[in-house]
Design an enzyme around this catalytic site. Structure first.
Site, PDB file in Angstrom:
ATOM      1  N   ASN A  10       0.855  -1.190   0.000  1.00 20.76           N
ATOM      2  CA  ASN A  10       0.000   0.000   0.000  1.00 20.76           C
ATOM      3  C   ASN A  10       0.891   1.240   0.000  1.00 20.76           C
ATOM      4  O   ASN A  10       1.469   1.586   1.027  1.00 20.76           O
ATOM      5  CB  ASN A  10      -0.901  -0.033   1.251  1.00 20.76           C
ATOM      6  CG  ASN A  10      -1.752   1.215   1.386  1.00 20.76           C
ATOM      7  OD1 ASN A  10      -1.797   2.064   0.482  1.00 20.76           O
ATOM      8  ND2 ASN A  10      -2.431   1.347   2.517  1.00 20.76           N
ATOM      9  N   LYS A  12       0.008   4.196  -0.224  1.00 22.24           N
ATOM     10  CA  LYS A  12      -0.689   5.356   0.378  1.00 22.24           C
ATOM     11  C   LYS A  12      -0.543   6.572  -0.553  1.00 22.24           C
ATOM     12  O   LYS A  12      -0.531   6.392  -1.760  1.00 22.24           O
ATOM     13  CB  LYS A  12      -0.167   5.606   1.789  1.00 22.24           C
ATOM     14  CG  LYS A  12      -0.234   4.332   2.648  1.00 22.24           C
ATOM     15  CD  LYS A  12       0.013   4.544   4.104  1.00 22.24           C
ATOM     16  CE  LYS A  12      -0.099   3.208   4.833  1.00 22.24           C
ATOM     17  NZ  LYS A  12       0.039   3.317   6.276  1.00 22.24           N
ATOM     18  N   HIS A  96      -9.466   1.237   5.112  1.00 25.26           N
ATOM     19  CA  HIS A  96      -8.184   1.478   5.779  1.00 25.26           C
ATOM     20  C   HIS A  96      -8.390   2.423   6.964  1.00 25.26           C
ATOM     21  O   HIS A  96      -9.184   3.356   6.889  1.00 25.26           O
ATOM     22  CB  HIS A  96      -7.166   2.066   4.800  1.00 25.26           C
ATOM     23  CG  HIS A  96      -5.775   2.010   5.340  1.00 25.26           C
ATOM     24  ND1 HIS A  96      -5.309   2.909   6.256  1.00 25.26           N
ATOM     25  CD2 HIS A  96      -4.770   1.118   5.126  1.00 25.26           C
ATOM     26  CE1 HIS A  96      -4.060   2.579   6.581  1.00 25.26           C
ATOM     27  NE2 HIS A  96      -3.716   1.499   5.908  1.00 25.26           N
ATOM     28  N   GLU A  98      -6.724   4.764   8.080  1.00 27.46           N
ATOM     29  CA  GLU A  98      -6.469   6.187   7.828  1.00 27.46           C
ATOM     30  C   GLU A  98      -7.724   6.864   7.278  1.00 27.46           C
ATOM     31  O   GLU A  98      -7.974   8.032   7.549  1.00 27.46           O
ATOM     32  CB  GLU A  98      -5.265   6.338   6.880  1.00 27.46           C
ATOM     33  CG  GLU A  98      -3.967   6.035   7.620  1.00 27.46           C
ATOM     34  CD  GLU A  98      -2.843   5.477   6.762  1.00 27.46           C
ATOM     35  OE1 GLU A  98      -2.931   5.522   5.527  1.00 27.46           O
ATOM     36  OE2 GLU A  98      -1.870   4.974   7.365  1.00 27.46           O
ATOM     37  N   GLU A 166      -5.030  -4.711  10.754  1.00 29.33           N
ATOM     38  CA  GLU A 166      -4.002  -3.682  10.902  1.00 29.33           C
ATOM     39  C   GLU A 166      -4.246  -2.904  12.193  1.00 29.33           C
ATOM     40  O   GLU A 166      -5.046  -1.948  12.197  1.00 29.33           O
ATOM     41  CB  GLU A 166      -4.052  -2.711   9.720  1.00 29.33           C
ATOM     42  CG  GLU A 166      -3.830  -3.362   8.374  1.00 29.33           C
ATOM     43  CD  GLU A 166      -3.327  -2.367   7.330  1.00 29.33           C
ATOM     44  OE1 GLU A 166      -2.217  -2.570   6.839  1.00 29.33           O
ATOM     45  OE2 GLU A 166      -4.027  -1.374   7.045  1.00 29.33           O
ATOM     46  N   GLY A 172       2.743   2.620  10.679  1.00 23.43           N
ATOM     47  CA  GLY A 172       3.657   3.741  10.479  1.00 23.43           C
ATOM     48  C   GLY A 172       4.410   4.161  11.722  1.00 23.43           C
ATOM     49  O   GLY A 172       5.010   5.234  11.758  1.00 23.43           O
ATOM     50  N   SER A 212       3.808  -1.751  10.329  1.00 24.59           N
ATOM     51  CA  SER A 212       5.267  -1.764  10.536  1.00 24.59           C
ATOM     52  C   SER A 212       5.927  -3.089  10.156  1.00 24.59           C
ATOM     53  O   SER A 212       6.900  -3.504  10.781  1.00 24.59           O
ATOM     54  CB  SER A 212       5.601  -1.379  11.981  1.00 24.59           C
ATOM     55  OG  SER A 212       5.185  -0.046  12.230  1.00 24.59           O
TER      56      SER A 212
HETATM   57  P1  13P Z   1       3.178   0.648   7.610  1.00 26.82           P
HETATM   58  O1  13P Z   1       3.708  -0.635   7.026  1.00 26.82           O
HETATM   59  O2  13P Z   1       3.861   1.864   7.064  1.00 26.82           O
HETATM   60  O3  13P Z   1       3.127   0.604   9.094  1.00 26.82           O
HETATM   61  O4  13P Z   1       1.654   0.784   7.101  1.00 26.82           O
HETATM   62  C1  13P Z   1       0.806  -0.297   7.207  1.00 26.82           C
HETATM   63  C2  13P Z   1      -0.442  -0.005   6.479  1.00 26.82           C
HETATM   64  O5  13P Z   1      -1.208   0.866   6.843  1.00 26.82           O
HETATM   65  C3  13P Z   1      -0.706  -0.776   5.248  1.00 26.82           C
HETATM   66  O6  13P Z   1      -1.996  -0.561   4.789  1.00 26.82           O
END
Ligand code: 13P
Length: 254
Positions: A10, A12, A96, A98, A166, A172, A212
């Site tokens: 992803n 993002k 997601h 976010e 997640e 992140g 992560s």
């Molecule tokens: P990170 O791997 O940067 O922690 O992000 C995970 C994520 O949100 C994948 O959708």
């Protein structure tokens, strides 16, 4: 029932034309296990989907990071499931955290989106996960079960769904869930699917972990019995993503 290992990248809201070229050439040169062992899906921002799709090796597929809740029309700024199908984009990431937290997408809204995307023939990576506060309050399982229930109530066919667990506190942050923490939630989710959907769906649905994940921690996580792959954020933009794809071999030899 064998669940093929699944690795999603992803991206993002990251990338420039130059960076996209570089990442794609790294992916294309990567020495990874065959499609029989691992399914790889790359999810760039919408604007880069066509170029990534046309330049990416044919054994990797692409995903959008979102799509609209119903048929397109007068919805400025949205991208419809029909458009993704029209462009032969086979996958979409929905729910997601976010988007849930920043844009206020509720579990019901996400469930409706999943159902609509499936109705149009898309494959869906459906994301769920608890916040740190919720974990510390002991409500992790209640939260992820409620998020999954909102999807389960709206769909009947799970064959095109990958469930991505997640934990928000791991995204992140560099603070990855321990293999035991991830396995515990994946196991409970599988039990939830068994009791609330069907034993068959529970046995066959892939539950992947995100938060992560790195080249350094992927093998130990991949060895967990109920963990069927990863949804990778930051590390999917780097060459170590190839190592994460390779962690599918852990499963094969398990
Ligand atoms: P990170 O791997 O940067 O922690 O992000 C995970 C994520 O949100 C994948 O959708």
């Amino acid at each position: 029932m064998a669940r093929k290992f699944f690795v999603g990248g992803n991206w993002k809201c990251n990338g420039t034309t130059e960076e996209v070229k570089k990442i794609v050439s790294t992916l294309n040169a990567g020495d990874v296990p065959s499609q029989d062992v691992v399914e790889v899906v790359i999810s760039p921002p919408f604007v880069f989907l066509p170029v990534v799709k046309s330049s990416l090796r044919s054994d990797f597929h692409v995903a959008a990071q979102n799509c609209w809740i119903k048929k397109g029309g007068a919805y400025t700024g949205e991208i419809s499931a029909e458009m993704l199908v029209n462009l032969e984009i086979p996958w979409v990431i929905l729910g997601h955290s976010e988007r849930r937290s920043l844009l206020g997408e509720s579990s019901e809204f996400v469930g409706d989106k999943v159902a609509y995307a499936l109705s149009q023939g898309l494959n869906v990576i459906a994301c769920i996960g608890e916040t740190l506060e919720q974990r510390e309050a002991g409500s992790t399982m209640a939260v992820v079960a409620a998020q999954t229930k909102a999807i389960a109530e709206r769909i009947t066919d799970w064959t095109k769904v990958v469930l991505a667990y997640e934990p928000v506190w791991a995204i992140g942050t560099g603070k990855v869930a321990t293999p035991a923490q991830a396995q515990e939630v994946h196991f409970e989710l599988r039990k939830w699917l068994q009791a609330n959907v069907s034993p068959q769906v529970s046995a066959s649905t892939r539950i992947i972990y995100g938060g992560s994940v790195s080249g350094g921690n992927c093998k130990e996580l991949a060895a967990q019995p109920d963990l069927d792959g990863f949804l990778v954020g930051g590390a999917s933009l780097k060459p170590e993503f190839i190592d994460i794809i390779k962690s599918a071999e852990v499963k094969k030899s398990a």
